[in-house]
Design a protein around this motif. Sequence first.
Motif, PDB file in Angstrom:
ATOM      1  N   ASN A 199       0.854  -1.188   0.000  1.00 44.11           N
ATOM      2  CA  ASN A 199       0.000   0.000   0.000  1.00 44.11           C
ATOM      3  C   ASN A 199       0.884   1.229   0.000  1.00 44.11           C
ATOM      4  O   ASN A 199       1.891   1.260   0.701  1.00 44.11           O
ATOM      5  CB  ASN A 199      -0.857   0.059   1.276  1.00 44.11           C
ATOM      6  N   THR A 200       0.504   2.256  -0.771  1.00 43.20           N
ATOM      7  CA  THR A 200       1.252   3.508  -0.677  1.00 43.20           C
ATOM      8  C   THR A 200       0.246   4.641  -0.531  1.00 43.20           C
ATOM      9  O   THR A 200      -0.893   4.546  -0.983  1.00 43.20           O
ATOM     10  CB  THR A 200       2.106   3.805  -1.924  1.00 43.20           C
ATOM     11  N   ALA A 201       0.676   5.718   0.114  1.00 39.00           N
ATOM     12  CA  ALA A 201      -0.194   6.882   0.251  1.00 39.00           C
ATOM     13  C   ALA A 201       0.694   8.107   0.293  1.00 39.00           C
ATOM     14  O   ALA A 201       1.885   8.015   0.633  1.00 39.00           O
ATOM     15  CB  ALA A 201      -1.014   6.791   1.532  1.00 39.00           C
ATOM     16  N   SER A 202       0.124   9.261  -0.059  1.00 39.39           N
ATOM     17  CA  SER A 202       0.915  10.475   0.064  1.00 39.39           C
ATOM     18  C   SER A 202       0.019  11.605   0.507  1.00 39.39           C
ATOM     19  O   SER A 202      -1.185  11.612   0.231  1.00 39.39           O
ATOM     20  CB  SER A 202       1.600  10.831  -1.247  1.00 39.39           C
ATOM     21  N   SER A 203       0.615  12.551   1.217  1.00 39.37           N
ATOM     22  CA  SER A 203      -0.138  13.678   1.738  1.00 39.37           C
ATOM     23  C   SER A 203       0.699  14.919   1.481  1.00 39.37           C
ATOM     24  O   SER A 203       1.913  14.900   1.693  1.00 39.37           O
ATOM     25  CB  SER A 203      -0.339  13.457   3.236  1.00 39.37           C
ATOM     26  N   CYS A 204       0.085  15.985   0.976  1.00 40.01           N
ATOM     27  CA  CYS A 204       0.868  17.148   0.589  1.00 40.01           C
ATOM     28  C   CYS A 204       0.288  18.430   1.144  1.00 40.01           C
ATOM     29  O   CYS A 204      -0.934  18.611   1.165  1.00 40.01           O
ATOM     30  CB  CYS A 204       0.925  17.273  -0.929  1.00 40.01           C
ATOM     31  N   TYR A 205       1.194  19.301   1.582  1.00 36.86           N
ATOM     32  CA  TYR A 205       0.789  20.641   2.010  1.00 36.86           C
ATOM     33  C   TYR A 205       1.363  21.580   0.972  1.00 36.86           C
ATOM     34  O   TYR A 205       2.579  21.809   0.936  1.00 36.86           O
ATOM     35  CB  TYR A 205       1.354  20.931   3.408  1.00 36.86           C
ATOM     36  N   SER A 245       5.899   8.084  -8.830  1.00 34.82           N
ATOM     37  CA  SER A 245       5.107   9.271  -8.511  1.00 34.82           C
ATOM     38  C   SER A 245       5.934  10.514  -8.789  1.00 34.82           C
ATOM     39  O   SER A 245       7.131  10.555  -8.508  1.00 34.82           O
ATOM     40  CB  SER A 245       4.645   9.249  -7.062  1.00 34.82           C
ATOM     41  N   PHE A 284       5.802  14.682  -8.177  1.00 33.23           N
ATOM     42  CA  PHE A 284       5.155  15.813  -7.531  1.00 33.23           C
ATOM     43  C   PHE A 284       5.771  17.078  -8.130  1.00 33.23           C
ATOM     44  O   PHE A 284       6.983  17.192  -8.195  1.00 33.23           O
ATOM     45  CB  PHE A 284       5.413  15.812  -6.015  1.00 33.23           C
ATOM     46  N   THR A 344       0.354   9.199   6.708  1.00 32.25           N
ATOM     47  CA  THR A 344       0.811  10.375   5.957  1.00 32.25           C
ATOM     48  C   THR A 344       0.219  11.640   6.548  1.00 32.25           C
ATOM     49  O   THR A 344       0.899  12.655   6.687  1.00 32.25           O
ATOM     50  CB  THR A 344       0.430  10.313   4.467  1.00 32.25           C
ATOM     51  N   PHE A 361       5.194  20.813   2.014  1.00 36.11           N
ATOM     52  CA  PHE A 361       5.576  19.441   2.355  1.00 36.11           C
ATOM     53  C   PHE A 361       4.936  18.430   1.430  1.00 36.11           C
ATOM     54  O   PHE A 361       3.790  18.582   1.038  1.00 36.11           O
ATOM     55  CB  PHE A 361       5.136  19.096   3.778  1.00 36.11           C
ATOM     56  N   VAL A 393       4.593  14.224   1.755  1.00 37.82           N
ATOM     57  CA  VAL A 393       4.905  13.063   2.590  1.00 37.82           C
ATOM     58  C   VAL A 393       4.426  11.821   1.864  1.00 37.82           C
ATOM     59  O   VAL A 393       3.295  11.768   1.388  1.00 37.82           O
ATOM     60  CB  VAL A 393       4.167  13.155   3.945  1.00 37.82           C
ATOM     61  N   VAL A 414       4.217   7.495   2.151  1.00 34.55           N
ATOM     62  CA  VAL A 414       4.399   6.328   3.016  1.00 34.55           C
ATOM     63  C   VAL A 414       4.061   5.085   2.207  1.00 34.55           C
ATOM     64  O   VAL A 414       3.043   5.039   1.523  1.00 34.55           O
ATOM     65  CB  VAL A 414       3.469   6.405   4.250  1.00 34.55           C
ATOM     66  N   ILE A 464       3.641   0.870   2.758  1.00 34.98           N
ATOM     67  CA  ILE A 464       3.633  -0.254   3.696  1.00 34.98           C
ATOM     68  C   ILE A 464       3.466  -1.509   2.875  1.00 34.98           C
ATOM     69  O   ILE A 464       2.555  -1.610   2.041  1.00 34.98           O
ATOM     70  CB  ILE A 464       2.465  -0.153   4.701  1.00 34.98           C
TER      71      ILE A 464
END
Lengths: 118, 141
Positions: free
Chosen positions: A83-89, A112, A114, B73, B90, B92, B94, B96
């Motif tokens: 599983n992969t996930a990403s979060s961005c500000y 990916s 960005f 994340t 930012f 981020v 992740v 798993i």
Amino acid sequence: SFKAGMDNLEATDESSFSVDEVSNIIKESVEDVIGTAHYSHNKVGQWTSSVIEQCVNQLTRLGKPFKYIVTCLVMQKNGAGLNTASSCYWDSQTDGSCIIKWENKSMYVIVSVFGLAV
Amino acid sequence: MQDEPVATEQPQQQQQQQKEGEEVANTYVIRPNFESKFRPLLAKPVIHEVLVERLTDKAYDKEATSGLCKELTDEIKARLRANGFERYKFVVQVAIGEQRGQGVKMACRCLWDSDSDNYVQDIFMNDSLFCVAVAFGVFHY
């Protein structure tokens, strides 16, 4: 006329992240470097480097005012889960991301990109 | 009409007069100074704490893990924001995966300003899963 020039800098096609263009760049790079190859522990490092290098070169050629982050993950197929996930500000009007999942008979590849506007 | 030549010769004086005696100083920061840079040494403990807190004693579960991944994340991003690093954007990421003896390789390359931008990574492993977390900090001019 100087002021009109400044307004144009804010939101033109040239300075927004184009998901389609980047998606094509990624797919071409992966096909080119890996294609139908079989997973090999010795070659993985070389593959990831080449895929990323090719992506970065093509992205630079787009000539847009962006900073780029490119990541590539290659995993051998053996029934394990991933599983992969990403979060961005970031500034959602100018910045964007493109994540492509690709596979062949022996491995999964997730690339990916960005793009963050300068 | 006669004022125009005077304006081009002494623009600074004119600006100062217009601001009614306020001092005109260049205070907009275009490069982070050392204390406010995104330093890996400061950010790594943040990520490490999150991973250890949330993943010790967890087993890979195909339904729960995708939710867990997203939560990680968001948590990491929230903590990095809370830790200062003003003017930084930012990203981020992740990943798993289940530990079954397969081979995995993850790499990244960035096209940025190496003076102001940086990244920090951490890896967590237990018997049933492995987790890679990367956080990139990009200065916004």
